[in-house]
Design a protein around this motif. Structure first.
Motif: not given
Ligand code: ATP
Ligand code: MG
Length: 559
Positions: A501-530
């Protein structure tokens, strides 16, 4: 039944107390379990005597507040007196007998505890239900359980009335209400006869959460609930008579029976309850700041919610020990809680059928993301399809040895479902339906429910790791990860994300990309949500668990 508990460390303070000395030889495995047992008279009334003799600290046995100035405090003696009255109402006014089944759907009000103790006294089998149940849910429970009596409150009474005529076994409906009703005489307070229960007699029937389908009825005995904590020492709650414990779970969940009834009262501790119609961060944080609650137990959603707050404005009066489980506890939430409060969250893992299977004990090294080690009485192993034990590090099904000795704490059976009961056994083991690993140190790591595992291009992916990685991102409040069809890979990882709720973001598409990159960095890349979908909320069971199967079915068009 021989107690398999010789290995436990004895606790001098406990063993010295009047109550425990008689169980010492059972604990040591030198003596058979007693044939008869009644939690009310063998434990609660003993505490009442200890209290009378001035050997228990002066805190109440039960302490309830409603946040609006209402407060109830009972000593063990008062609990004894009042629960005898209720037992008399149930047996004498309502004619209930030992072995009869009673559905109890009450919110967190003191009467819930009285009815529980009264049922223990009289040997009536209690079936707790969650307050959010609808008329249809109540009908299912009454018909499936063949209960002859139901107790509820004013709010739920119309729902009960609307289905009562379809429940052929139901004879008595009781309401817990402020007003008095004509013809209802709760005035009996004579000493009720102490009934001896065979230790294997049923005590409670719990409906499972229904995360994966219709809730199943798991029957628990007098020994699995009331006798087990007498022997199992202080592993997951680690309480003393001066401790105050607050568990926020709903009364319909086995966790409440364990964390807000049997386990604390075995240790003579004070059970604290704040009756909150809804779980509300500010109210909970204020209560922790104004009351001497030392132990807090709650589902992971509770802690996920609490860490969203500015905790620097609260100073907890006495909080020392936090416990959570029922679904995975995200390491990120544990870290945030620790940095904001200085406290660890101790994870527990269990099932309605088995009680607590693994836990992170107080004082034990915490490995964030692990559910800790096997609980006393449980020989927990990771096994394969043929019931072979797998070595550390290898993924398989989490199972508990149940032969030749069925562990104390286990359910007796699924009622009227011998097929399901038989299907839960494999070789010498009870299988949980959950997948995980055990490491070299004996710590267990949850991977996912058998059905929740995602197989993408031949890789096996547990949703929990992906969810944990996503939760680390500040934009994410909660997430659920499921499989979604993909023409190339068979299935792929899809994440449903609730934004913080504290996070405001207008562009959900780029947020989705950012989250995917975040997962690839945090855990084995093949697990990232496509695939990603932003949602307002996730479907949950009444006990607050994410229903991944609902999301998955939608993805696969199986509604
Ligand atoms: P149903 O059996 O009706 O589908 P359910 O399995 O959710 O529902 P419960 O008995 O309330 O019903 O929940 C037990 C399950 O909860 C476990 O089998 C496991 O999947 C999950 N669980 C409990 N504790 C944890 C934990 N610490 N980490 C991960 N999962 C957990
Ligand atoms: Mg289950």
């Amino acid at each position: 039944l021989r107690s398999p508990c010789r290995v436990f460390h004895e606790h001098p303070r406990l063993l010295a107390s009047d109550l425990y000395s008689q169980y010492e030889s059972v604990r040591r495995g030198e003596q058979e379990m007693p044939k008869y047992f009644n939690f009310a008279s063998d434990v609660l009334d003993k505490w009442s005597e200890i209290e009378k003799a001035g050997k228990r600290p002066s805190n109440p046995a039960f302490w309830w507040i409603n946040g609006k100035g209402g407060e109830v405090k009972w000593s063990f003696e008062e609990l004894g007196f009042l629960s005898r009255k209720v037992a008399n109402v149930l047996t004498k006014v309502c004619g209930l007998q030992k072995g009869d089944r009673i559905v109890v759907i009450l919110p967190r009000i003191p009467e819930w505890w009285l009815v529980n103790v009264a049922c223990m006294r009289a040997g009536i089998v209690l079936i707790p239900g969650i307050s959010q149940l609808t008329a249809k849910d109540i009908l299912y429970r009454l018909q499936a359980s063949k209960a002859t009596c139901i107790i509820t409150n004013d709010t739920l009474a119309p729902a009960v009335d609307s289905v009562a005529s379809e429940c052929q076994f139901l004879k008595t409906k009781l309401i817990v209400s402020k007003g008095s009703r004509e013809g209802c005489d709760p005035g009996h307070d004579e000493e009720s006869r102490v009934l001896l229960h065979n230790i294997q007699d049923p005590a409670c029937i719990f409906f499972t959460s229904g995360t994966t389908g219709s809730p199943k009825m798991a029957e628990h005995s007098q020994s699995s609930l009331g006798f087990r904590p007498l022997l199992s020492e202080r592993y997951w709650l680690d309480l003393t008579p001066s401790d105050v414990i607050w568990n926020t779970a709903d009364t319909g969940w086995i966790l409440t029976s364990l964390a807000s009834l049997f386990d604390p009262w075995v240790f003579g501790s004070c059970i604290f309850i704040h009756h909150l119609p809804q779980i509300e961060s500010a109210a909970i944080l204020n209560t922790l700041s104004r009351h001497p609650v030392g132990t807090l137990v709650g589902a992971p959603t509770l802690f996920r919610m609490l860490v969203q707050n500015d905790l620097s404005s609260y100073k907890f009066m006495n909080l020392k020990h936090c416990v959570s489980g029922g679904e995975p506890v995200n390491p990120e939430v544990m870290e945030q809680w620790k940095s904001k409060t200085g406290l660890d969250i101790h994870e527990i893992y269990g099932q309605t059928e088995t009680g607590i299977i693994c836990s992170v004990f107080k004082g034990m090294k915490i490995k964030p993301g692990s559910m800790g080690k096997a609980a006393p009485f449980y020989d927990v192993q990771i096994i394969d399809k043929n019931a072979n034990i797998l070595p550390p590090g290898q993924e398989g099904e989490i199972a508990i040895r149940n032969k030749p000795i069925r562990p104390l704490g286990f359910f007796s059976k699924y009622i009227d479902n011998p097929k399901k009961t038989a299907a839960s056994e494999r070789g010498d083991f009870f299988v949980t339906g959950d997948r995980g690993t055990m490491d070299e140190d004996g710590y267990f790591w949850f991977i996912g429910r058998d059905d929740d595992i995602i197989i993408s291009s031949g890789y096996r992916i547990g949703p929990f790791e992906v969810e944990s990685a996503l939760t680390e991102h500040p934009a994410v409040a909660e997430t659920a990860v499921v499989s979604s069809p993909d023409p190339l890979r068979g299935e792929v990882v899809k994440a449903f994300v609730v934004l913080s709720s504290t996070f405001s973001c207008g562009d959900l598409e780029s947020l989705a990309l950012e989250l995917q990159e975040h997962v690839k960095k945090t855990t084995a890349p093949y697990k990232y949500p496509r695939k990603m979908e932003f949602v307002q909320q996730l479907p949950k069971t009444a006990t607050g668990k994410i229903k991944r199967n609902e999301l998955r079915n939608k993805e696969w068009g199986r509604m």
